[in-house]
Each structure stands twice: as C-alpha cells, then as structure tokens.
Design an enzyme around this catalytic site. Structure first.
Site, PDB file in Angstrom:
ATOM      1  N   SER A 157      10.556  -0.314   5.650  1.00  0.00           N
ATOM      2  CA  SER A 157       9.512   0.460   6.318  1.00  0.00           C
ATOM      3  C   SER A 157      10.151   1.563   7.171  1.00  0.00           C
ATOM      4  O   SER A 157      10.923   2.366   6.648  1.00  0.00           O
ATOM      5  CB  SER A 157       8.617  -0.481   7.128  1.00  0.00           C
ATOM      6  OG  SER A 157       7.449   0.162   7.553  1.00  0.00           O
ATOM      7  N   ASP A 256       0.561   0.722  -1.311  1.00  0.00           N
ATOM      8  CA  ASP A 256       1.171   1.055  -0.024  1.00  0.00           C
ATOM      9  C   ASP A 256       1.061   2.567   0.151  1.00  0.00           C
ATOM     10  O   ASP A 256       1.447   3.327  -0.743  1.00  0.00           O
ATOM     11  CB  ASP A 256       2.643   0.620  -0.035  1.00  0.00           C
ATOM     12  CG  ASP A 256       3.355   0.863   1.285  1.00  0.00           C
ATOM     13  OD1 ASP A 256       2.795   1.526   2.185  1.00  0.00           O
ATOM     14  OD2 ASP A 256       4.498   0.388   1.426  1.00  0.00           O
ATOM     15  N   HIS A 286       2.231  -3.317   1.461  1.00  0.00           N
ATOM     16  CA  HIS A 286       3.256  -3.169   2.486  1.00  0.00           C
ATOM     17  C   HIS A 286       3.395  -4.471   3.288  1.00  0.00           C
ATOM     18  O   HIS A 286       2.426  -4.966   3.855  1.00  0.00           O
ATOM     19  CB  HIS A 286       2.864  -2.025   3.433  1.00  0.00           C
ATOM     20  CG  HIS A 286       3.968  -1.563   4.321  1.00  0.00           C
ATOM     21  ND1 HIS A 286       4.839  -0.552   3.960  1.00  0.00           N
ATOM     22  CD2 HIS A 286       4.356  -1.954   5.560  1.00  0.00           C
ATOM     23  CE1 HIS A 286       5.699  -0.343   4.941  1.00  0.00           C
ATOM     24  NE2 HIS A 286       5.433  -1.184   5.914  1.00  0.00           N
TER      25      HIS A 286
END
Length: 325
Positions: A157, A256, A286
């Site tokens: 991320s 995502d 995600h």
C-alpha cells in the site's frame, strides 16, 4: 456497485477492519493498533527480534530487526520493509508475520521502519526516514551479517509507494544498491485519474475518498494533489525516467482503486528495461491478505516468497557443455 469478490473473501468485505475516519488520525491509529494487537502474536524461537533507534533526518528513527537465531557463516540477504497505512496510519508490527517468516524460512535479516506519519509530518519526512534506514542497513552490513549486494526494499500500500520512492532515491543519490523492489498494492499516483480510481468509490480496504485524504495529508501545504509541482519521490508514478531501477515485483488486486496505477507503473518499468514480475489476483480487494486462510491469500504469499527467493538466491546459468567445473 456490485463486485465479483472471491467467494472465500466475500464474507469479510464488510468488517475485515473496523470502520474509521482517516481524517481523525488519533482514532484511526488506535483502531489499527487494537486490530493488530488482537491477532495471534509471538515469534518462533528460531527468530530474534530487536527494536533499535538509528540516526534519521528528523531525529532518531525506530526500526525493528528480524534475524534467524542460527546464522550461517555467509552474509545473509536483507529486506528493508515499509508498512502501509496511507502515509497517515500504520505501525511497525504490521510486518511482524512476514518478516519473521522470511527470517525462519530463508535466513533473511529484515529492517522494518517506523517512519514519521502525515499530517503531522508530511512529505518528505516519511520517505527520508525510509531511505535513511536503507543507508543504515548498507553501512552496517558487516555488523548485521548482511550481504550488501543482496538488499531489497519492499512494502504494501503506502509502503509499496514509499518503496518505489526509495528505489528512485537510491538510483538518483548513487546508492545503496538494491537487488529488488517489492511493490505490493502500491500507492503511487496523487492524480487519482486511473479507471480503477474513478470506478472504485466504495470498495473495502481502500476507496477513492480514502485516497483523497491520504494524498492531501501526505503532501501537506507544500504541494497540492494533482498539481504540477508534486515531486517524483512523493508520487513515483510522475517519474518520467524509470531506467536504471532495480528489478521489481509488483502485486495488484482486481477491486482496488490502486490497481491501475500499479499496472501502469509495472508496464513502464518493463518499457524502461527493468525486469518485472507482475501479479494481478482476480476477486481480490485491498488488504485481503489479512484473510490468511483464503486460497488466494495463500497463493499471494507463496508467489511473494518465490519472488523474494529468486531475488535473494538468483539461479546461476548452467555451465556450457564441455566447460570444466
């Protein structure tokens, strides 16, 4: 909108993480802290874990070292790991399971970085802390028992985006050398103008509104998200020249908002002559790896381990016929 989530993941889409408002950083950080403290903890006896403070550009930076208890006489490969959290939240414990596993199964020494978070410390605080950890790892390779030719940087991320930025800094500042950049579901582009970012406004784990808050806080008052002056070390997708970067392993999830910036960055790396491994996992979202027993999560973990093993222990070309061994 309806999404075709993997059947094993679908039950967790509503409540994998407690709902929290990223704008309230105090509460958000506490929610994540409680979430990770509720997960099974502890480390195997075969792994040593030590917290240290190293010199950083804004003061001491806390790092966590993971290493196999029984060490080979040969220097070990190393991973500088950067946790996620949208540049706003997250904590060093997020890497515990992965990095302990690397130490136990591959003999990897890892350095996980507790970098400064926005909005209290906007760009470039976080990325400079992470780069300082890479420099410290390389400079102290002998003490750490690390092979300076086998150091990787990686994260997920925001940690994936910061890893890409650290790789750019290492290239442009003349080192340290990296054998791999692991860009897991990376946050790379402040412009928020990809098809997936426009479409996925209500996906679990991450959504467009969270991305807007993330970039607004990370860039601070010095830069406006989407503006013309955002540095490449803040948003690596803005870098025009990706040549000379280390090999990359890029992971994206189908549902995502960050999917397309990861795909585009991987493609541009390939076009710049950088070796790239790329995986896009259908039905995923995600943060779905926090459902570790799902088959797709296990596949994601196995594929990552394979990529790291290849980077840390590259396969040698076989000797040509008739060559003396």
């Amino acid at each position: 909108m309806p999404y075709g989530f993997d059947p094993e993941l679908a039950p967790f889409t509503a409540d994998l993480l407690p709902e929290h408002d990223l704008r309230d950083t105090v509460t958000s950080r506490q929610v994540l802290k409680e979430f990770f403290s509720s997960m099974p903890g502890g480390f195997p006896d075969t792994v040593t874990v030590e917290d240290r403070h190293i010199p950083g550009p804004g003061g001491p930076v806390r790092v966590r070292l993971y290493a196999p208890r029984e060490r080979s006489a040969e220097p070990a490969p190393a991973m500088v790991f950067i946790h996620g959290g949208g540049f706003i939240v997250g904590q060093i414990e997020m890497g515990d399971a992965l990095l302990a596993s690397l130490a136990e199964t591959m003999g990897v020494v890892s350095v996980s970085v507790d970098y400064r978070l926005a909005p209290q410390d906007p760009y470039p605080a976080g990325v400079e802390d992470c780069y300082a950890a890479l420099v410290w790892t390389a400079q102290n390779a002998a003490e750490l028992g690390v092979d300076p030719a086998r150091i990787a940087v990686g994260g997920e991320s925001a940690g994936g985006g910061l890893s890409a930025a650290v790789a750019l800094l290492a290239r442009d500042r003349g080192g340290p050398a990296l054998c791999l950049q692991y860009l897991g579901i990376p946050e790379l582009d402040d412009r928020l103008d990809t098809p997936s970012m426009r479409a996925f406004v209500d996906t679990p784990g991450w959504s467009r509104d969270k991305a807007e808050i993330s970039w607004d806080y990370y860039l601070g008052r010095a830069h406006r998200p989407g503006g013309d002056d955002v540095p490449i070390y803040a948003a690596p997708a803005r870098a025009e020249d990706l040549s000379g970067l280390p090999p990359a392993y890029v992971v994206v999830c189908e549902f995502d908002p960050l999917r397309d910036e990861g795909l585009a960055y991987a493609a541009r790396l390939v076009q710049a002559g950088v070796p790239v491994g790329l995986h896009m996992y259908p039905g995923t979202f995600h943060g779905c790896s926090w459902v570790p027993d799902a088959q797709v999560s296990r596949r994601m973990q196995d594929d990552l381990m394979y990529a790291l093993r290849r980077a840390f222990h590259p396969v040698k070309a076989p000797a040509a016929p008739g060559t003396a061994l």
